[in-house]
Scaffold this active site. Structure first.
Site, mmCIF file in Angstrom:
data_model
loop_
_atom_site.group_PDB
_atom_site.id
_atom_site.type_symbol
_atom_site.label_atom_id
_atom_site.label_comp_id
_atom_site.label_asym_id
_atom_site.label_seq_id
_atom_site.Cartn_x
_atom_site.Cartn_y
_atom_site.Cartn_z
ATOM 1 N N CYS A 167 30.103 76.612 13.260
ATOM 2 C CA CYS A 167 29.688 77.299 12.006
ATOM 3 C C CYS A 167 30.928 77.626 11.078
ATOM 4 O O CYS A 167 30.463 77.048 9.708
ATOM 5 C CB CYS A 167 29.110 78.673 12.354
ATOM 6 S SG CYS A 167 30.121 79.675 12.692
ATOM 7 N N ARG A 194 33.143 75.994 5.437
ATOM 8 C CA ARG A 194 34.475 75.203 4.962
ATOM 9 C C ARG A 194 33.905 73.062 3.967
ATOM 10 O O ARG A 194 34.274 73.491 3.316
ATOM 11 C CB ARG A 194 34.852 74.968 5.781
ATOM 12 C CG ARG A 194 36.414 74.528 5.019
ATOM 13 C CD ARG A 194 37.861 74.585 5.734
ATOM 14 N NE ARG A 194 38.599 75.050 6.255
ATOM 15 C CZ ARG A 194 38.569 76.215 7.990
ATOM 16 N NH1 ARG A 194 38.008 75.169 8.413
ATOM 17 N NH2 ARG A 194 38.880 77.077 8.115
ATOM 18 N N ALA A 201 34.888 83.530 13.103
ATOM 19 C CA ALA A 201 34.465 83.487 12.066
ATOM 20 C C ALA A 201 33.832 84.490 11.573
ATOM 21 O O ALA A 201 34.129 84.674 10.178
ATOM 22 C CB ALA A 201 33.016 83.150 12.815
ATOM 23 N N GLU A 216 70.683 81.146 33.621
ATOM 24 C CA GLU A 216 69.746 82.247 33.298
ATOM 25 C C GLU A 216 67.738 81.254 33.919
ATOM 26 O O GLU A 216 67.713 81.535 33.822
ATOM 27 C CB GLU A 216 69.479 81.365 31.880
ATOM 28 C CG GLU A 216 68.976 82.310 30.768
ATOM 29 C CD GLU A 216 68.899 81.492 29.472
ATOM 30 O OE1 GLU A 216 68.173 81.982 28.327
ATOM 31 O OE2 GLU A 216 70.027 81.832 29.263
ATOM 32 N N LYS A 233 60.427 70.058 14.929
ATOM 33 C CA LYS A 233 60.764 70.069 13.823
ATOM 34 C C LYS A 233 60.125 69.793 12.433
ATOM 35 O O LYS A 233 59.942 70.051 11.908
ATOM 36 C CB LYS A 233 62.099 70.642 13.490
ATOM 37 C CG LYS A 233 62.942 71.704 14.112
ATOM 38 C CD LYS A 233 63.922 72.700 13.981
ATOM 39 C CE LYS A 233 64.593 73.290 15.218
ATOM 40 N NZ LYS A 233 64.544 72.938 16.332
ATOM 41 N N CYS A 240 67.879 75.574 20.935
ATOM 42 C CA CYS A 240 69.071 77.019 20.621
ATOM 43 C C CYS A 240 69.794 76.708 19.319
ATOM 44 O O CYS A 240 71.135 77.932 18.973
ATOM 45 C CB CYS A 240 70.420 76.348 21.693
ATOM 46 S SG CYS A 240 69.264 76.282 23.574
#
Length: 634
Positions: free
Chosen positions: A59, A64, A81, A396, A505, A546
Site C-alpha cells: 500500500c 508514494r 503505513a 574485551e 562510510k 574505533c
C-alpha cells in the site's frame, strides 16, 4: 501487511486497474508470487526514475508512486503505513525542497480531497502495519479510494477506484468515514496544503528534552564493594578486562550517570527503525549500481559473495549499532555499525547491575530489554544445532563473546567458544572442524569483516592468478586462515557478509543523495564541497574502526580535533560538522542497538575529546519522565 489468499484474488503482479492520472495498481497476493521472477527479497524493491517507491506491491508503494507521478513529490520512508499520519512534510523532487503536509482526523471539518492520503491505524484487519490509500473522489455521503494490498481483486471495467467508503457529513460540517472492517480504525487523511486550519496540532517539542543531563548516585560507601557475579563467565571476563567492578575506567566517575527524556527515547526508537530501513534501501541501491560500488574499495573477488549474501541472508542480521549526536539543535546519526557487537554487554547487563548496586532507581535502564530482544532474534534466525563463537585472545573480545554465548543459550542454541584458530583444521572432506571434530556450520565472530578483507587483499597481491570469486584454500590437516573460515560457502557467519556495505562510510554520501535533507542525516559527500567547508566538516576514512583517522575542521578551516590510526590510505568522505554535546566535562554520544534490525536498547559513550574511540568509556544511561528534564511538575 499480509492478507489471506481469497479464491478470486488475482495472482501477484496482476494489473488491477488504473487510478486517476493513469497510475497502475497491482495485486500483492504474495502467496502466488513467482520464485523465478522474484528469487530474492531485494527483487521486490521498486524504483522509479532512481527513486525508491517501496516494496511491490504494498500500500505504501502505491501511495508514494501516485504522489510522485501526479504531484512530483514523495513522503519520507516509514516503517509502517500508520506512521504516515505523523509526517508533516513531503519532498518536492524537482526543487529538492520541503512542502507542508497536514493530518486531519476522521470527523474533521477540513474534508479530504482528491489526492489526500487516507490512513488506517495499526491493528485488526491491518495487523501491525496500518494501511494507506489514495482518495480519488469525495462526496457528502461516500468516498472513493485507490490502493494496493487490500483484496487483490481486479477492478470493474471503467472504474478508477478500488473501494467506496460510507461517509457522513454533519450539520456542523464534520466529515466522518465508516471503515469497511469492524476491527479496523481510520485515523484520518493527509493533505499537502499551506492551510493548517482544523489540522491535528503539530506537537512543539521542548528542545531541552533532547539535552542529556548528568547525575550522581548517592555515595553509600558501596564503591569498594564487588557487585558483578564473577561466577558467571562473562561477568568474570568483564571484571578482568576492566580491572575491577566498575562501569567506567575513571575512578571519580563511578557514581556518575546520565539521563535523557522519554520523548527523546521515543524519538530514538523511531529514528533507529527508520534509519535501518534507509540504510537497507541504500545498500540495495549500491549493489545495483557497479560504478557506485567501486567507491567502497572492496576486492572485486569478493563482490559475488557479497551479492549472494545480500540475496540470501538479508534477514539474518542479529546485532548492529547506530551512533547519534543529540542536542537542542537536533538529532543526527553519524554512522551505522552493522558489523559490531561492541558495548552490547555494557548496555544489556552491566549498567543495570551498576544501577541496582548503587541504588539508582530514577527512570528506566536504557538497555533493560536488549538481552531479551537478542534472544528473540536468535530464536527467529536460521542458526541451529551448534554455533561456534570465535574471538581473539583479547579481554574485551572475551567478554563480548561470552555475553553473546549467553544470549544464544537462552534461545536454546548450543554453543562452543573458540579462541583464535589454532584448534581448527581442514578435514578430508574439505570442511573446517574444531578440536572435538565438530564441523563449523554456524559462526558468530568478534572480528570485523574488514580484518578478513585485509588478509584477502594480501593474498590478492601475493597471487595474481586468483580468479573470481574468492574461494578458501583447502589443505587437509592444516589450520585454516581467517578468510578461509569467514568466506567459506559451507559456513554461515554472523553478521552476514553484506553488512560490509552499510558499515562502510561510503554509504553515507549515497544516503544523502537518495534522501537529501532528511532530518536525521548529515550532508555527506565524496568530495569536499564549498558548502561543507563553509559550515565546517568531518573527514572520515570510508573503512575505519574505533574512531581512527578522523579529522574535525571548523568553518575557519582550523582542525579542532583529530585522531591517528592505520586507515590513512583509505579514501575519505566528508560529513557536515555536528559536534557532540559536552555535558559535565565529557563529549557524549548516544548509541542505539538493534536486534534483527529493530530498536532494542541504548547506551552512552563519553570522552574528554570530541571523537569517540575504542578507549572511550561507557556510562549508565537512564530514560526519565519529561518533567524531570524540564523541571515542570504537575
Amino acid at each position: 501487511m499480509t492478507h489471506i489468499h481469497l479464491p478470486d484474488s488475482a495472482p501477484f503482479g496482476t494489473l488491477l486497474g488504473y487510478a486517476p492520472g493513469g497510475v497502475a495498481a497491482y495485486s500483492s497476493d504474495y502467496e502466488t508470487a513467482s520464485d523465478s521472477e522474484y528469487p530474492k527479497r531485494s527483487s521486490y524493491r521498486h524504483y522509479l526514475d532512481g527513486i525508491y517507491m517501496g516494496y511491490k506491491w504494498q500500500c505504501v508503494e502505491f501511495a508514494r508512486r501516485w504522489m510522485y507521478l501526479n504531484k512530483g513529490y514523495i513522503f519520507d520512508d516509514v516503517a509502517m503505513a500508520y506512521e504516515i499520519f505523523n509526517l508533516r512534510s513531503v519532498r518536492d523532487i524537482a526543487s529538492n525542497s520541503r512542502l507542508p503536509m497536514f493530518a486531519f482526523a476522521n470527523g474533521s471539518k477540513r474534508h479530504p480531497e482528491p489526492g489526500s492520503l487516507l490512513i488506517w491505524a495499526e491493528g485488526g484487519e491491518f495487523e501491525e502495519t496500518g494501511h494507506v490509500a489514495v482518495v480519488t473522489e469525495v462526496f457528502a455521503d461516500k468516498l472513493r479510494i485507490a490502493e494496493q494490498n487490500e483484496g487483490h481483486q481486479i477492478w470493474p471495467d471503467g472504474r478508477s477506484y478500488s473501494r467506496e467508503l460510507i461517509a457522513t457529513t454533519t450539520e456542523e460540517g464534520e466529515y466522518w468515514l465508516q471503515c469497511s472492517y469492524n476491527d479496523a480504525t481510520i485515523l484520518g487523511w493527509m493533505t499537502q496544503t499551506d492551510n493548517d486550519q482544523h489540522a491535528e496540532p503539530t506537537e512543539i517539542i521542548d528542545k531541552q528534552l533532547f539535552c542529556l543531563q548528568s547525575r550522581r548516585a548517592k555515595d553509600r560507601g558501596r564503591s569498594t564493594k564487588s557487585w558483578l557475579n564473577v561466577a558467571n563467565e562473562d561477568e568474570a571476563a568483564y571484571v578482568k578486562a576492566m580491572h575491577g567492578h566498575k562501569l567506567t575506567s575513571v575512578g571519580e566517575d563511578q557514581l556518575r550517570y546520565y539521563v535523557l527524556s522519554e520523548t527523546a527515547h521515543e524519538s530514538l526508537i523511531r529514528a533507529t527503525n527508520e534509519l535501518h530501513a534507509l540504510f537497507m534501501h541504500a545498500t540495495d541501491f549500491v549493489l545495483e549500481h557497479p560504478k557506485l560500488l567501486e567507491k567502497f574499495n572492496l576486492p572485486a573477488l569478493l563482490l559475488p559473495k557479497i551479492r549472494q549474501s545480500w540475496d540470501n541472508r538479508l534477514n539474518e542480521l542479529i546485532t548492529s549499532r547506530f551512533d547519534f549526536a543529540l542536542a537542542d539543535t537536533g538529532m543526527k546519526v553519524y554512522e551505522y555499525n552493522c558489523d559490531s557487537a561492541s558495548c552490547y554487554m555494557e548496555s544489556a547487563k552491566i549498567q543495570g547491575k551498576w544501577a541496582r548496586h548503587y541504588g539508582v532507581t530514577e527512570g528506566q535502564d536504557s538497555g533493560k530489554e536488549l538481552f531479551a530482544a537478542l534472544v528473540k532474534a536468535w530464536s527467529k534466525s536460521n542458526a541451529r544445532e551448534l554455533v561456534h563463537i570465535l574471538h581473539d585472545d583479547d579481554p574485551e573480545e572475551r567478554y563480548h563473546a561470552l555475553f553473546i554465548q549467553e544470549t544464544l543459550q537462552a534461545a536454546g542454541i548450543k554453543t562452543r567458544v573458540i579462541v583464535g584458530f589454532d584448534s581448527l583444521q581442514w578435514n578430508e572432506n574439505g570442511h573446517i572442524i574444531d578440536a572435538q571434530g565438530k564441523v563449523l556450520t554456524w559462526v558468530w565472530k568478534t572480528w570485523s569483516w574488514e580484518t578478513a578483507l585485509d588478509e584477502i587483499r594480501c593474498q590478492i597481491e601475493a597471487d595474481a592468478r586468483l580468479t573470481e570469486p574468492f574461494e578458501p584454500r583447502f589443505k587437509q590437516g592444516k589450520t585454516p586462515r581467517l578468510a578461509d573460515v569467514l568466506l567459506n560457502q559451507h559456513i554461515m557467519i554472523f553478521e552476514p557478509l553484506w553488512t560490509l556495505i552499510p558499515s562502510n562510510k561510503a554509504i553515507l554520501p549515497v544516503l544523502w543523495s537518495l534522501f537529501p535533507n532528511h532530518p536525521l542525516l548529515l550532508q555527506t559527500e565524496f568530495e569536499l564541497s564549498t558548502e561543507l567547508q563553509a559550515g565546517g566538516y568531518v573527514s572520515k576514512p570510508i573503512v575505519g574502526r574505533c574512531g581512527a583517522n578522523i579529522q574535525l575542521v571548523n568553518q575557519d578551516n582550523d582542525i579542532i580535533e583529530q585522531t591517528c590510526g592505520k586507515f590513512t590510505a583509505q579514501d575519505q568522505i566528508y560529513q557536515a560538522l555536528f559536534p557532540l554535546p559536552r555535558v559535565d566535562g565529557y563529549y557524549v554520544q548516544v548509541c542505539t542497538f538493534t536486534a534483527a534490525g529493530k530498536y532494542a536498547g541504548s547506551c552512552l559513550r563519553v570522552d574528554p575529546s570530541m571523537i569517540i574511540s575504542k578507549d572511550s568509556d561507557c556510562m549508565a544511561l537512564r530514560f526519565v519522565d519529561d518533567e524531570q528534564i524540564t523541571g515542570q511538575h504537575n
